[in-house]
Design a protein around this motif. Structure first.
Motif, PDB file in Angstrom:
ATOM      1  N   ALA A   1       0.827  -1.211   0.000  1.00  0.00           N
ATOM      2  CA  ALA A   1       0.000   0.000   0.000  1.00  0.00           C
ATOM      3  C   ALA A   1       0.861   1.261   0.000  1.00  0.00           C
ATOM      4  O   ALA A   1       1.979   1.282   0.519  1.00  0.00           O
ATOM      5  CB  ALA A   1      -0.923   0.004   1.221  1.00  0.00           C
ATOM      6  N   HIS A   2       0.304   2.314  -0.581  1.00  0.00           N
ATOM      7  CA  HIS A   2       0.891   3.647  -0.521  1.00  0.00           C
ATOM      8  C   HIS A   2       0.170   4.391   0.609  1.00  0.00           C
ATOM      9  O   HIS A   2      -1.044   4.615   0.528  1.00  0.00           O
ATOM     10  CB  HIS A   2       0.700   4.382  -1.846  1.00  0.00           C
ATOM     11  CG  HIS A   2       1.365   3.713  -3.002  1.00  0.00           C
ATOM     12  ND1 HIS A   2       2.470   4.235  -3.636  1.00  0.00           N
ATOM     13  CD2 HIS A   2       1.092   2.538  -3.638  1.00  0.00           C
ATOM     14  CE1 HIS A   2       2.849   3.431  -4.608  1.00  0.00           C
ATOM     15  NE2 HIS A   2       2.021   2.393  -4.631  1.00  0.00           N
ATOM     16  N   LEU A   3       0.904   4.753   1.641  1.00  0.00           N
ATOM     17  CA  LEU A   3       0.295   5.306   2.851  1.00  0.00           C
ATOM     18  C   LEU A   3       0.478   6.814   2.934  1.00  0.00           C
ATOM     19  O   LEU A   3       1.564   7.334   2.686  1.00  0.00           O
ATOM     20  CB  LEU A   3       0.911   4.676   4.101  1.00  0.00           C
ATOM     21  CG  LEU A   3       0.783   3.160   4.291  1.00  0.00           C
ATOM     22  CD1 LEU A   3       1.541   2.748   5.548  1.00  0.00           C
ATOM     23  CD2 LEU A   3      -0.678   2.751   4.389  1.00  0.00           C
ATOM     24  N   THR A   4      -0.589   7.495   3.341  1.00  0.00           N
ATOM     25  CA  THR A   4      -0.517   8.894   3.743  1.00  0.00           C
ATOM     26  C   THR A   4      -1.062   8.981   5.155  1.00  0.00           C
ATOM     27  O   THR A   4      -2.248   8.713   5.389  1.00  0.00           O
ATOM     28  CB  THR A   4      -1.332   9.801   2.809  1.00  0.00           C
ATOM     29  OG1 THR A   4      -0.793   9.728   1.478  1.00  0.00           O
ATOM     30  CG2 THR A   4      -1.281  11.254   3.278  1.00  0.00           C
ATOM     31  N   LEU A   5      -0.200   9.317   6.103  1.00  0.00           N
ATOM     32  CA  LEU A   5      -0.588   9.405   7.507  1.00  0.00           C
ATOM     33  C   LEU A   5      -0.726  10.878   7.891  1.00  0.00           C
ATOM     34  O   LEU A   5       0.228  11.648   7.752  1.00  0.00           O
ATOM     35  CB  LEU A   5       0.449   8.744   8.411  1.00  0.00           C
ATOM     36  CG  LEU A   5       0.521   7.216   8.394  1.00  0.00           C
ATOM     37  CD1 LEU A   5       1.228   6.695   7.146  1.00  0.00           C
ATOM     38  CD2 LEU A   5       1.246   6.693   9.626  1.00  0.00           C
ATOM     39  N   VAL A   6      -1.902  11.255   8.362  1.00  0.00           N
ATOM     40  CA  VAL A   6      -2.189  12.638   8.721  1.00  0.00           C
ATOM     41  C   VAL A   6      -2.511  12.711  10.210  1.00  0.00           C
ATOM     42  O   VAL A   6      -3.341  11.948  10.711  1.00  0.00           O
ATOM     43  CB  VAL A   6      -3.374  13.197   7.909  1.00  0.00           C
ATOM     44  CG1 VAL A   6      -3.671  14.639   8.308  1.00  0.00           C
ATOM     45  CG2 VAL A   6      -3.092  13.111   6.420  1.00  0.00           C
ATOM     46  N   ASP A   7      -1.861  13.637  10.910  1.00  0.00           N
ATOM     47  CA  ASP A   7      -2.165  13.832  12.327  1.00  0.00           C
ATOM     48  C   ASP A   7      -1.758  15.246  12.725  1.00  0.00           C
ATOM     49  O   ASP A   7      -0.821  15.815  12.155  1.00  0.00           O
ATOM     50  CB  ASP A   7      -1.422  12.817  13.199  1.00  0.00           C
ATOM     51  CG  ASP A   7      -2.075  12.646  14.566  1.00  0.00           C
ATOM     52  OD1 ASP A   7      -2.829  11.679  14.740  1.00  0.00           O
ATOM     53  OD2 ASP A   7      -1.850  13.503  15.444  1.00  0.00           O
ATOM     54  N   ILE A   8      -2.473  15.787  13.708  1.00  0.00           N
ATOM     55  CA  ILE A   8      -2.173  17.136  14.178  1.00  0.00           C
ATOM     56  C   ILE A   8      -1.000  17.171  15.150  1.00  0.00           C
ATOM     57  O   ILE A   8      -0.357  18.202  15.338  1.00  0.00           O
ATOM     58  CB  ILE A   8      -3.429  17.767  14.839  1.00  0.00           C
ATOM     59  CG1 ILE A   8      -3.251  19.276  14.987  1.00  0.00           C
ATOM     60  CG2 ILE A   8      -3.735  17.095  16.167  1.00  0.00           C
ATOM     61  CD1 ILE A   8      -4.491  19.989  15.470  1.00  0.00           C
TER      62      ILE A   8
ATOM     63  N   VAL B   1       1.688  16.611   8.922  1.00  0.00           N
ATOM     64  CA  VAL B   1       1.242  17.232  10.162  1.00  0.00           C
ATOM     65  C   VAL B   1       0.192  18.273   9.792  1.00  0.00           C
ATOM     66  O   VAL B   1       0.498  19.283   9.165  1.00  0.00           O
ATOM     67  CB  VAL B   1       2.418  17.890  10.913  1.00  0.00           C
ATOM     68  CG1 VAL B   1       1.908  18.567  12.186  1.00  0.00           C
ATOM     69  CG2 VAL B   1       3.480  16.858  11.241  1.00  0.00           C
ATOM     70  N   SER B   2      -1.052  17.994  10.178  1.00  0.00           N
ATOM     71  CA  SER B   2      -2.154  18.862   9.759  1.00  0.00           C
ATOM     72  C   SER B   2      -3.368  18.631  10.635  1.00  0.00           C
ATOM     73  O   SER B   2      -3.570  17.530  11.162  1.00  0.00           O
ATOM     74  CB  SER B   2      -2.522  18.568   8.293  1.00  0.00           C
ATOM     75  OG  SER B   2      -3.666  19.296   7.883  1.00  0.00           O
ATOM     76  N   ASP B   3      -4.174  19.664  10.778  1.00  0.00           N
ATOM     77  CA  ASP B   3      -5.478  19.556  11.429  1.00  0.00           C
ATOM     78  C   ASP B   3      -6.460  19.032  10.394  1.00  0.00           C
ATOM     79  O   ASP B   3      -6.969  19.780   9.571  1.00  0.00           O
ATOM     80  CB  ASP B   3      -5.906  20.928  11.956  1.00  0.00           C
ATOM     81  CG  ASP B   3      -7.312  20.931  12.549  1.00  0.00           C
ATOM     82  OD1 ASP B   3      -7.939  19.850  12.604  1.00  0.00           O
ATOM     83  OD2 ASP B   3      -7.776  22.009  12.945  1.00  0.00           O
ATOM     84  N   TYR B   4      -6.697  17.715  10.423  1.00  0.00           N
ATOM     85  CA  TYR B   4      -7.513  17.119   9.374  1.00  0.00           C
ATOM     86  C   TYR B   4      -8.974  17.560   9.422  1.00  0.00           C
ATOM     87  O   TYR B   4      -9.725  17.341   8.473  1.00  0.00           O
ATOM     88  CB  TYR B   4      -7.410  15.590   9.407  1.00  0.00           C
ATOM     89  CG  TYR B   4      -8.001  14.931  10.643  1.00  0.00           C
ATOM     90  CD1 TYR B   4      -9.370  14.799  10.811  1.00  0.00           C
ATOM     91  CD2 TYR B   4      -7.178  14.406  11.638  1.00  0.00           C
ATOM     92  CE1 TYR B   4      -9.908  14.187  11.927  1.00  0.00           C
ATOM     93  CE2 TYR B   4      -7.703  13.795  12.755  1.00  0.00           C
ATOM     94  CZ  TYR B   4      -9.062  13.685  12.899  1.00  0.00           C
ATOM     95  OH  TYR B   4      -9.598  13.085  14.009  1.00  0.00           O
TER      96      TYR B   4
END
Length: 225
Positions: A67-74, A96-99
């Protein structure tokens, strides 16, 4: 969201070690979420929303190792733990983002989240579900392993009693137990399961269901036709 970022940054280093003592039936909870994730692509593009230390992504990789992963977290400290978990792995991106307000990117075959979205306000959850729908490819799946309130005050109380008893039965110290209860009281904003399912349908998902429930802990799945 700033108070959430600060809270999770503070306990990032020991987040994973406490999971099994906080989440009843944790392995079945995450395992059902992995089971629910489907993709016709053997190398799916996956968005992990509120990815934290990457635990949900790690579970998904057992099913989709390419899999190609994109992990988003604040919380940047949480994503640093995820980077350590996946050190040297290709096709893994950290954002690093406010999803609740930031761009989600895409399109993705799978969007997933584990124990994160319940921290949002009701309207933020509702709008997020719509944004997740938009960022998915046709046939894409949204799997949310999260928390839900009881449908009535009576069942809300019963669910909390069950959860509290589970916490007391574990090996955590009294101070650790108190910290978890404090975090739960300050950060959790659970919604009824019926409301969450309605918001998913409202967002445009054609197939919506709950595939796991253990009192407060739920796994919902929604497919974009």
């Amino acid at each position: 969201m700033e108070h959430i970022r600060q809270a999770f940054n503070q306990f990032a280093q020991y987040y994973d070690t406490q999971r099994e003592y906080i989440i009843p039936e944790m392995r079945q909870f995450y395992g059902t979420a992995v089971w629910a994730a489907e993709s016709g692509n053997p190398e799916p593009d996956v968005l992990d929303i509120g990815a934290g230390t990457g635990l949900m992504s790690a579970c998904l990789l057992e099913k989709f190792p390419q899999a190609h992963l994109t992990l988003v977290d604040i919380a940047e400290n949480m994503l640093e733990m995820a980077q350590q978990r996946f050190a040297g792995r290709e096709n893994t991106r950290y954002v690093v983002s406010d999803y609740s307000a930031g761009e989600l990117g895409g399109p993705y075959d799978i969007a997933c989240s584990a124990l994160s979205i319940h921290h949002l306000a009701p309207e933020e959850k509702r709008l997020l579900f719509k944004r997740v729908f938009v960022c998915l490819k046709p046939g894409g799946m949204f799997v949310n392993a999260d928390q839900a309130d009881g449908e009535t005050l009576y069942f809300r109380g019963r669910y909390l009693e069950y959860w509290n008893e589970f916490l007391r039965s574990g090996p955590m110290t009294e101070s650790q137990h108190a910290e978890i209860l404090k975090r739960r009281d300050e950060l959790d904003r659970n919604e009824k399961l019926s409301d969450q399912l309605a918001w998913l349908r409202e967002a445009g998902f054609s197939d919506v269901d709950v595939v796991y429930r253990n009192r407060t802990f739920i796994v919902t799945v929604a497919r974009k036709e």
